[in-house]
Design a protein around this motif. Sequence first.
Motif, PDB file in Angstrom:
ATOM      1  N   THR A  97      10.307  -3.116   4.414  1.00 16.26           N
ATOM      2  CA  THR A  97       9.004  -2.575   4.024  1.00 16.26           C
ATOM      3  C   THR A  97       9.002  -1.078   3.762  1.00 16.26           C
ATOM      4  O   THR A  97       8.043  -0.554   3.209  1.00 16.26           O
ATOM      5  CB  THR A  97       7.958  -2.879   5.113  1.00 16.26           C
ATOM      6  N   LEU A 147      -2.500  -6.117  10.857  1.00 11.60           N
ATOM      7  CA  LEU A 147      -1.750  -5.280   9.929  1.00 11.60           C
ATOM      8  C   LEU A 147      -2.443  -5.145   8.586  1.00 11.60           C
ATOM      9  O   LEU A 147      -2.401  -4.063   7.965  1.00 11.60           O
ATOM     10  CB  LEU A 147      -0.335  -5.827   9.750  1.00 11.60           C
ATOM     11  N   TYR A 150      -5.282  -2.630   9.031  1.00 13.45           N
ATOM     12  CA  TYR A 150      -4.680  -1.308   9.193  1.00 13.45           C
ATOM     13  C   TYR A 150      -4.191  -0.795   7.832  1.00 13.45           C
ATOM     14  O   TYR A 150      -4.408   0.368   7.476  1.00 13.45           O
ATOM     15  CB  TYR A 150      -3.547  -1.398  10.212  1.00 13.45           C
ATOM     16  N   GLY A 151      -3.569  -1.659   7.050  1.00 17.42           N
ATOM     17  CA  GLY A 151      -3.093  -1.276   5.726  1.00 17.42           C
ATOM     18  C   GLY A 151      -4.220  -0.895   4.788  1.00 17.42           C
ATOM     19  O   GLY A 151      -4.094   0.056   4.009  1.00 17.42           O
ATOM     20  N   ARG A 152      -5.341  -1.634   4.852  1.00 14.06           N
ATOM     21  CA  ARG A 152      -6.492  -1.289   4.006  1.00 14.06           C
ATOM     22  C   ARG A 152      -7.068   0.070   4.412  1.00 14.06           C
ATOM     23  O   ARG A 152      -7.480   0.855   3.559  1.00 14.06           O
ATOM     24  CB  ARG A 152      -7.552  -2.387   4.077  1.00 14.06           C
ATOM     25  N   ARG A 180       3.207   1.420  10.090  1.00 10.36           N
ATOM     26  CA  ARG A 180       2.596   1.930   8.864  1.00 10.36           C
ATOM     27  C   ARG A 180       3.204   1.238   7.637  1.00 10.36           C
ATOM     28  O   ARG A 180       2.491   0.792   6.741  1.00 10.36           O
ATOM     29  CB  ARG A 180       2.799   3.445   8.798  1.00 10.36           C
ATOM     30  N   ALA A 183       2.106  -2.422   7.511  1.00  6.02           N
ATOM     31  CA  ALA A 183       0.697  -2.545   7.125  1.00  6.02           C
ATOM     32  C   ALA A 183       0.519  -2.316   5.629  1.00  6.02           C
ATOM     33  O   ALA A 183      -0.189  -3.064   4.949  1.00  6.02           O
ATOM     34  CB  ALA A 183      -0.148  -1.559   7.931  1.00  6.02           C
ATOM     35  N   ARG A 184       1.174  -1.304   5.106  1.00  9.66           N
ATOM     36  CA  ARG A 184       1.054  -1.020   3.673  1.00  9.66           C
ATOM     37  C   ARG A 184       1.670  -2.152   2.844  1.00  9.66           C
ATOM     38  O   ARG A 184       1.128  -2.539   1.816  1.00  9.66           O
ATOM     39  CB  ARG A 184       1.670   0.333   3.348  1.00  9.66           C
ATOM     40  N   TRP A 185       2.796  -2.696   3.304  1.00  6.78           N
ATOM     41  CA  TRP A 185       3.410  -3.817   2.584  1.00  6.78           C
ATOM     42  C   TRP A 185       2.494  -5.040   2.638  1.00  6.78           C
ATOM     43  O   TRP A 185       2.340  -5.745   1.642  1.00  6.78           O
ATOM     44  CB  TRP A 185       4.779  -4.150   3.187  1.00  6.78           C
ATOM     45  N   THR A 186       1.884  -5.300   3.795  1.00  7.64           N
ATOM     46  CA  THR A 186       0.999  -6.460   3.953  1.00  7.64           C
ATOM     47  C   THR A 186      -0.154  -6.401   2.960  1.00  7.64           C
ATOM     48  O   THR A 186      -0.506  -7.405   2.341  1.00  7.64           O
ATOM     49  CB  THR A 186       0.462  -6.531   5.396  1.00  7.64           C
ATOM     50  N   VAL A 187      -0.727  -5.213   2.767  1.00  9.67           N
ATOM     51  CA  VAL A 187      -1.831  -5.066   1.817  1.00  9.67           C
ATOM     52  C   VAL A 187      -1.344  -5.281   0.387  1.00  9.67           C
ATOM     53  O   VAL A 187      -1.993  -5.967  -0.404  1.00  9.67           O
ATOM     54  CB  VAL A 187      -2.496  -3.681   1.970  1.00  9.67           C
ATOM     55  N   ARG A 188      -0.182  -4.748   0.055  1.00 11.80           N
ATOM     56  CA  ARG A 188       0.356  -4.941  -1.302  1.00 11.80           C
ATOM     57  C   ARG A 188       0.673  -6.406  -1.573  1.00 11.80           C
ATOM     58  O   ARG A 188       0.595  -6.858  -2.709  1.00 11.80           O
ATOM     59  CB  ARG A 188       1.607  -4.082  -1.506  1.00 11.80           C
TER      60      ARG A 188
END
Length: 199
Positions: A97, A147, A150-152, A180, A183-188
């Motif tokens: 990630t 996650l 948190y990502g959003r 971090r 979380a950012r990967w999960t949102v993408r």
Amino acid sequence: MMVDTAGRLHTLAESRLADIVGVSTVAVTTDGCVLVVLQSNRNSASQSLLAPSGSGSLEPRDLDGDDLHDVVRAGMERELCEETGLRRDEIVRTTITGFARWMDRGAKSEFFGLTELSVTRQDLVTRRPSRSERDFTAAMRFVEIDLAAYGRELAAGADLPSLPALITDSGSVPLLLALRAAARWTVRAEPKEGDRVHP
């Protein structure tokens, strides 16, 4: 430590730096808990702090894959199993990630990942780290972290995205960066409105 007296970079053979590649992954159980590890005071970094589920450095035995992704995932999963007592057959998949460098540790490179497990928190409460890790792993903790939410928050530019106090108060740098990145990967990876969903 990185250059000689003439300002030229040291070769790897001359360097006093460790020249290792770090790998850290956060593992998520089927019931939505993030597994974190409490480091003992014997660790060289992040003593007595919470660390990712699996965190350490690549080793020659990880070099069995066909490409860099395979090698990094192998190292992450090996560290995860050593530090938590997980079995390889309990790992569904590990996704890389993110990547960063620790400037205060000689610009050490560090890859981050997210590991999906096929077991619940309850399945893991009695697990112990491997014998070689017991001096360095004090305990395992399970933390409920959404996650995706948190990502959003991160994507929206929140100044202080919400994380449980246990994490913000006692989280190591690798844990905070791994969360971090996950979380950012999960949102993408979330389906967007209008995306076709295939059965």
